[in-house]
Design a protein around this motif. Sequence first.
Motif, PDB file in Angstrom:
ATOM      1  N   ALA A  26      46.062  42.338  43.002  1.00 28.95           N
ATOM      2  CA  ALA A  26      45.599  41.333  41.479  1.00 28.95           C
ATOM      3  C   ALA A  26      46.632  41.124  40.869  1.00 28.95           C
ATOM      4  O   ALA A  26      46.889  39.215  40.308  1.00 28.95           O
ATOM      5  N   SER A  69      40.033  40.090  47.315  1.00 26.03           N
ATOM      6  CA  SER A  69      39.697  39.030  46.408  1.00 26.03           C
ATOM      7  C   SER A  69      39.769  39.972  44.561  1.00 26.03           C
ATOM      8  O   SER A  69      40.389  40.852  44.761  1.00 26.03           O
ATOM      9  N   GLN A  70      39.328  39.040  43.661  1.00 24.32           N
ATOM     10  CA  GLN A  70      39.608  39.632  42.197  1.00 24.32           C
ATOM     11  C   GLN A  70      38.484  41.102  42.020  1.00 24.32           C
ATOM     12  O   GLN A  70      39.174  41.598  41.458  1.00 24.32           O
ATOM     13  N   ASP A 127      39.631  48.705  44.656  1.00 26.18           N
ATOM     14  CA  ASP A 127      40.446  47.539  44.077  1.00 26.18           C
ATOM     15  C   ASP A 127      41.683  47.146  44.458  1.00 26.18           C
ATOM     16  O   ASP A 127      42.191  47.624  45.282  1.00 26.18           O
ATOM     17  N   ASN A 128      41.737  45.976  44.243  1.00 24.19           N
ATOM     18  CA  ASN A 128      42.730  45.375  44.219  1.00 24.19           C
ATOM     19  C   ASN A 128      44.132  45.553  43.933  1.00 24.19           C
ATOM     20  O   ASN A 128      44.244  44.910  43.161  1.00 24.19           O
TER      21      ASN A 128
END
Length: 513
Positions: A323, A300-301, A319-320
């Motif tokens: 993104a 996800s974001q 973290d993605n």
Amino acid sequence: MKLTTWLKLFVICLTLLSLIICISFFIGMNKDPNNAIDRPENNTQGTLGTIYKQYQGQIYASVPSNGVYKVDQADAQSFRSIADGFQNRQFAVDNKQVYCGNLILPKLDPAQTVSLGNGYISDGKHTFYCANMSEPNQTLGKGTQLYQQLLYAWDLAAKPQTYIYPSFELAPSAQPYRSMLERVIASNGQQTYFAGQLMPQANPNTLRALPKRYNDGDVRDSYVYFADGQHVYYQQHLLDLPDQSDLYSITVDNISQQNYLIAPKQGLAYVDHLAFDPQHGPYRLISTHGAHVLHGLFISQAGVYYYDTQTQRIQRAGDNPFAIGQWNEIAPLIFSNGQETLYVESSERWGSNKNPGLQSRSTHIYQLDESSTGHWQKIATVDHRFGEVWKKGEVFYYFDQLGPTQLIRQTLYRIADPTLVQQLISSEYHPNDIRKLIKSEQLAPVKKQKILTATSTYADASIVIKATLIIFAVLLLLFKLLHKFKLLPQTATDSKPAKFRNPLRASKQRNKP
């Protein structure tokens, strides 16, 4: 009584207890009737209802994970299975009782009991569910199990019931129950049960299995996710999610024991009946391919999330990395945005001799860190879909789809010799051939940079070993203390009269300054 005497008795008792426990477990393992029943020369009669066997005039039930159990009250002459089929293999009746595995189902009239299908039986008044697979007996504590095992070893009690076929009685009903959806579901028109457990508020008239999507494009009915037009269920658990037409479940290869439900409208995801935090959604599974995966990774974001099987919680891995930019899965578990390449790989960490056992399982996202330039170009699929050959610039790569279960640890390999490419795509290769290429480094490890890791850490498997060593250390210390304070019986040498002792040794002691 002196303290030293109590200490001596304690050591003796502890030693005897340790010996008794060890001997008892050895005896218990070797006296299992399964050892004799499965010998062909013992003329064991044919299987009755799949899990039952008759041996020396007695009925025995197979309970996987802990051998066979004698069905004590069974009448061998009238003993029979209720119905054919895998879902009914754990049921039997005689002229007095109805059985689930080796245990009696009370209240049922054996003359009237029939199979309803999918694990349910009824005599018209009482209805039961009995699972067709054994499970650990949750009512039997570890201490009780140890005590019963000791008694069983010395023929003082029956074999501990460590595994059972779980059974549940359904609520009495004037309306007959019927099984439905070809699943372990039964209903009387008002109350609906999954595996003998009530599905609250479920409407049996509109209940349906949700679709389950596979990575090959196939869609089948789920065995665990259901909806009735208003409510959504994982097995018997009511989810905090309204029914909607686009709900579907998915499976990830290699971790099919984890079930995932996707609600596209809200961007929600569930693993079994546990919801991913809606505040961090919407979620998307990065891939349903699982050859090199030990965790389902959802992005996800807000980051990358996964289900930790050991803590049984949803965890954030980092973290993605997808993104920013347009990323595509060009091959199973391999992603590209036209310039960079990310891929998924798994690993296991095992302990040493001093600390043995599985320590952790991890799923990683790596970035390819090689000097090759240009766009990815697929050359061909390796025989039997074991992998694929790709080219980036002037460099060839092997994308593996076998995984660690075939002892191939990495997702990406560089093809060191370009002449190997034609062999890979034109010859018949087996997993062992791929392993040989890796060992000889004709398929070479790539340079990579770790982006993030999802990890499940396992309990220390060496606890039992350490506990055993501590017990022996304590015993050794106690013996040394007893010897130091002269509380142990003297040896023949120590008890010799002075005139029989070594005169040279005595002379040396007298000549010491």
